[in-house]
Structure formats: C-alpha cells, structure tokens
Design an enzyme around this catalytic site. Sequence first.
Site, PDB file in Angstrom:
ATOM      1  N   SER A 192       0.842  -1.208   0.000  1.00 29.70           N
ATOM      2  CA  SER A 192       0.000   0.000   0.000  1.00 29.70           C
ATOM      3  C   SER A 192       0.869   1.247   0.000  1.00 29.70           C
ATOM      4  O   SER A 192       2.018   1.207   0.453  1.00 29.70           O
ATOM      5  CB  SER A 192      -0.878   0.037   1.252  1.00 29.70           C
ATOM      6  N   ASP A 193       0.338   2.349  -0.501  1.00 21.47           N
ATOM      7  CA  ASP A 193       0.987   3.628  -0.237  1.00 21.47           C
ATOM      8  C   ASP A 193       0.878   3.875   1.275  1.00 21.47           C
ATOM      9  O   ASP A 193       0.112   3.192   1.981  1.00 21.47           O
ATOM     10  CB  ASP A 193       0.357   4.762  -1.055  1.00 21.47           C
ATOM     11  N   TRP A 194       1.657   4.834   1.748  1.00 16.66           N
ATOM     12  CA  TRP A 194       1.776   5.000   3.195  1.00 16.66           C
ATOM     13  C   TRP A 194       0.497   5.598   3.802  1.00 16.66           C
ATOM     14  O   TRP A 194       0.200   6.767   3.605  1.00 16.66           O
ATOM     15  CB  TRP A 194       3.010   5.879   3.494  1.00 16.66           C
TER      16      TRP A 194
END
Length: 748
Positions: free
Chosen positions: A278-280
Amino acid sequence: MSKNPIPFLILVVTILGVSCNDTLKKEHDSSITATTKTYSGSPMTHAFDKEIDSIIAQMTLEEKSGMLHGTSMFTTAGVERLGVPELKMADGPLGVREEISRSSWAPAGLDNDYATYYPAGAGLSAAWNPELAYVFGNSVGEESRARDKDVLLSPAINIIRTPLGGRTYEYFTEDPFLNKKLAVPFIVGLQDNDVAACVKHFAANNQETNRDFVDVQIDERALREIYLPVFEAAVSEAKAYSMMGAYNKFRGEYLCENNHMLNEVLRDEWGFEGVVISDWNAVHTSVNSLESGLDIEMGTPKPFNEFFLAAPLIDSVNAGKISETEIDKHVKRILQLMYTLKSMGGEERVKGSISTEAHFKDAYDIASESVVLLKNETNLLPINTSEINTIAVIGANATKKNALGGFGAGVKTKREVTPLEGLRNRLPRSVKINYAEGYQERYAPKKEAKFGDVTHQRAETIDELNSQLVEEAINAAKNADITIIFAGSNRDFETEASDRADLDLPFGQGELIDKVLAVNPNTVVVMIAGAPFDIQKIKAQSSALVWSWFNGSEGGNALADVLLGTINPSGKLPWTMPKDLNDSPAHATKSFPGDQTVSYDEGLLVGYRWFDTKNVEPLYPFGYGLSYTTFDIKNVQTDKTGSYSERDIIYVSVDVENTGNKNGKEVVQLYAAKKDSEVERVAQELKGFEKVMVNVGQTVTAVIAVPVKELAYYNVDKMAWVVEPGTYTFKIGNSSRDLKQEITIHIN
Ligand code: BGC
C-alpha cells in the site's frame, strides 16, 4: 552505403532471437545504424515453493500478520526463528532516500546513508533514451543493495494529466508509449540487482488534490489506452516484483482494496505474481483489503500493532471473518519475493555500491541528454568563451539545491553541483562570473497540512522583488558580455501532497527577467523546473531559452556543458507546454480537480492528443527540442509494400542527415494516425522513436520497429485489444508538430 538496412536488422533479430536485454544494435557501416533494443525481466522464482509452504506451516498467526504490515516506517517484520528476515524498503524515484527513523518520519541521523541523487523522472524522460533508463535503474539498484534494501519504491510513473500536478517533476510523461518504453528498462535495470521495483502508484493517481479520498472516474477505453499501459508493461515485460496501491479511489473503491484492479486486472489479466504494497496510510480495512488483493500495509506513525493488517486482522481471523488460508496466500507471495531477491535461500546476492564516481557519471549522462533547447534565435548558444570576458549569472536557482526539499522523498547526497558551480567548474579562468541573486525564494506560511507526524507547510509565495537585489542584478547584466538567468521553480514549490494553483512563475521572476532582458539582450534564460510554467512572455522576449530539470548530483555540470557546447542538447519535452492552462484538456473540460469525485472528461485526449485533435496551438509541443546542429529527416521506407498482419512488426527506416556543423543526437519520432476508423481516434499517437547520434555531414539510418499490435485500440464491448484493418499513416519527424515525412501502411 547500404541502401536497405531493414533486412539487415531483421537478420540481426533472427540470429539473436528474443532474450533478456538483447542488444540488437549494429553499425552496418559508418553511415548506417539499426537500433532496436528490447528489455525483459526475469519472473519471480517458484523453485522454493515447497520450502516456503513448510515455513508457513510453522508460523503463528501473529508472525504471519507481522509480515503483512509495517512494523517500522519502511520494514515489515521477519520471523527470526524461521530464518525469515525483515523486508526492507526505501524511497525512491530520485535515488535511495536517507534512512528514516523506525517509528517517525524524522531522519535517522546516520552518517552512512549518503546516496547519488539522480535526475527526477521528468529529466529522465526528456532524454528519450531507453538505454539511459536502464542505466538509471541499474545504477540505483546497486545503490539500493549497498544500503541493504529489498524494495525500492520506484519508479513513479503515473500519467501527467494536468500541468499543475505536484508530482509532475517526479513522473515521466503525458504519453503512455514513451512512459512504458522508459519504465520497462528502468525496472529491468533495477531488478537485475536483486532489488524489487515497487511501481507506483497503481493506478489513476494523477493529482495530489484530495488524493486521500478522491474517486476517479475514467471511461474504460481511456483507462486501458492511456493510464494502464505502463503498469501492464511493467508486469508483462519487466516482470516487476511489486506494485504500490494508490491513495485514491477508482470507481468507488479505494485502490488498496479494489478487487477489480488488484485481483481481476493486475493478477488475473496481466499475470502479476508479485506483492502489492500500500501507499503510506492508504489502507482502510482489514479483511476487505486483503481479500481484494493487497499484500502489505505500510503507513505513517501510529502504533504499528494498530494497522489494519496487524491486531485487527488477527481479530478478524479469530472471529472467523477471514480464513487463515487467505492469510497464507499473501505470506507466500512475500516469501517468494524474498527468495527471488535472494534475501532467503542462501544464494549469493548483489552487494552493490553507492555514491561512486561511476554512479555520479550515470547521473551526469542522463542529465546531459535531458536538457531541452527551446529557442536559440540569435545563436547566443553555445557560449563562445573565447569571445567573452564577463558572464552575469542571475537568479536564486543558480545556487538552489533540489536533492532534498518539499514534501516527499529526497536524497541525502554528498554531491549536488548547482548551475553556478557547474559554470565555475567548466568556464576558463579568463571568464569572470558576476553572480547576483536577483529574486529570492520566499513564502508566506498559510496553511498547514498534517501527514503523520510531519507538518507540511503549504504556502503562498511572496512575489514582490527586493529592490536592492534587482539593482544588483541589473548592474551585473549591464556590465556583462552575456547574462544567464536561472529561473523556474524548485522542489519546495513543486511538491507531493499539493498541486499548483496556476502556471505562474513564483517569486517575482517574470518581472526580474523583464528588467534584465531590457538592459542586456544577450541574455539566456534557463528554466529549472519539473513541470510546465507560463513562459509565453519570456519566449517572446528572449532570444535563447533552455529547459533543465531537478537534474541530479551532476545537474550543474551537465547544464554548463550544454550552455558551453561540450554537449549538444538532445532533450525533448515529455509533455506539452500550453499557452494557457485552460488550453490543457483537464482544464478545458473543467474536470480538474473535482471534489469527492473527479471525472476525466477529456477521455483519450490527454496531453498532445487533445491539442492535436482539437487543433489547439501549444506554446511548445510534446517531443520538441532543438540542437546546435540541424538534421534533415528523409527517405522514409517500410520493409514491405504489401499488407501487414496482426503479428507482424513493421520496420520503418528513415535517414537522418546532420546538415549543420556540430555532431549531435536526434530523436526521430513516429506518430500513427488512422482515418476513417470505426471508432473514435485521436489525431496522432506516438508509436515509435529512436535516438541516434549523427556526426557532421553523416547520414544515419534509424530503424524504428512498430509491432502491429501497438496500433490496436481497446474495444470496450469485446474487452480486448483490436487491430482495425485498413490504412494507417505514419508521420515521422523530430517533434509532434514537426513531422517531415509520411508513409502509409496497410493492415489486413
Ligand atoms: C508517497 C509514496 C512514497 C511513500 C513513502 C507517500 O506519501 O505517495 O510515493 O513512496 O509516501 O514515503
């Protein structure tokens, strides 16, 4: 000289066959070059699958969950007792990011995390050179290994939909073909070093405004033809080992829990075998995200055990909401990745090297091919140092460093040569440099944006000039044989997490440039920026205009070499520079930035596709860039006159003659157009290009290979790519608006 290079090329292709990184490049004789290079990556290994199953069988649920979420800012947990290491990640696109603390965004404060700062994405793409994309990937891959990383969060390759995009500098281009031709060699080069690329951000993440929640609506054909090709090529050609799920929603679902995009498209259709990270802070559920195809949740500081794939996931298993078999599936992918990268399995792994002269040279080579000469009307460039005594260098960008800055991943580097330092390095001592700052980078703090524990200042610029600095600049310019103004923006102004409001040059630079041009017509304006700006007035007033980028450790040296003529510029714009923001498609259709939802109403007409189809004159077109020499592009031929069929490759040869007086490189560009189509067609689309070196007086034959399948459109009813039979026109030239040659081909 051979008159017919094409059968020769086909012969080379036939002899070598198709394998990893075949170089199908030969000098036939001094005047012929046939260049086609293909890049393909190695797939993930399955050799250890049995071993992996037995490791998983010994794991507790807690241990499994630890592998599925961040247990520090850039790592997931290992299982020491079973010999499973942590998975270690680092940003990013400009080089290996400095080490971040384990539980906050603060720098770790190490003294061994210096790295090479490579040109930002827009610089790489302006070089229009896939070989340099491989060099970049390979070089930064070696650095990643030297820093003991498993995954580099790079390349960032979303399509540039609006010139205002905060990450335009970081992304490659507005064109899907150029995008994939650069992304594939980059990923292959990176992964050749036992490091995984994490291709980001999948998908349709084309704006920073409202990126955390905006729901992107794109019609299926535009999605397939414009936004997805680079991701598909990253999977099918480069065999990317990981992919980053974007923040935003797509058709109502967050991309980190979008079953259609992650399971149906990425895995089932394209055969992706790797790991979706995932993106952060982009995950919103436990069960749904995992079942929808996400493998690893990364994020910003909060107790890591509270991440969706941490304690809440364990609770969900215990409550019977998700099976442990489902968990095992994701853990297995991560272990397969580890064996592929040789962080498990005992095979010798690339050790890498960092901040070496060889890597600085790689950064230099990319930068030197990326600088775009926009205007050189009075041949002020290259600067003839034997005829001048004094150069006035004006502008804060002459000394501005961009390796760090703004919001998002930067690089801590021991070397960043600024433009002023580059000139000092390269000019003979006989030439005196008078530097005047002229304008200052100033902001009035306005509103704050919180991101985890980091507060980002989103600020208004102060555009009022300081009269004393202006006076100094005018005096310097008056007393100089030549003036160079370094203007543009920087990575504080163009930044992740916010889009720009307009195309205006900040900090009062327009006014300063006016004043300097009024006192010294021998003034070169050099823009340093990653995205388009309104430079219409500057274009009209100045006789020499150059575009450079956030161009890495050696950016200043490369730029000085271009200005002084050691390097003949060969960069081409990777996006369209509009005259007016409202000429650009997302703005002309009033479909940016949306609110809760953004609908990409321009459909297929992204970038030059809009300008060319709607007959809108850009300020500078896609693919544009001059040289200190002149090239004649002629004698276009195809390898056969009859019809081609769907599986064929069309070899188009074209002669490029250097008719000027300086050796140089030219990018020959091929655009395809289809009239009388059964479906909507854009005016023309890039379908091939070759960068060729041509010495003075020489003619080089560039051979561009166009697989017929590249001419397909996405048929929404059939949910398949379809090559429409009939006649196509190939237009060939050195910019999308300078197409000197045409040839028609037939597909049966
Ligand atoms: C960015 C990613 C980056 C991540 C970790 C996010 O804000 O969108 O590109 O890799 O942060 O720094």
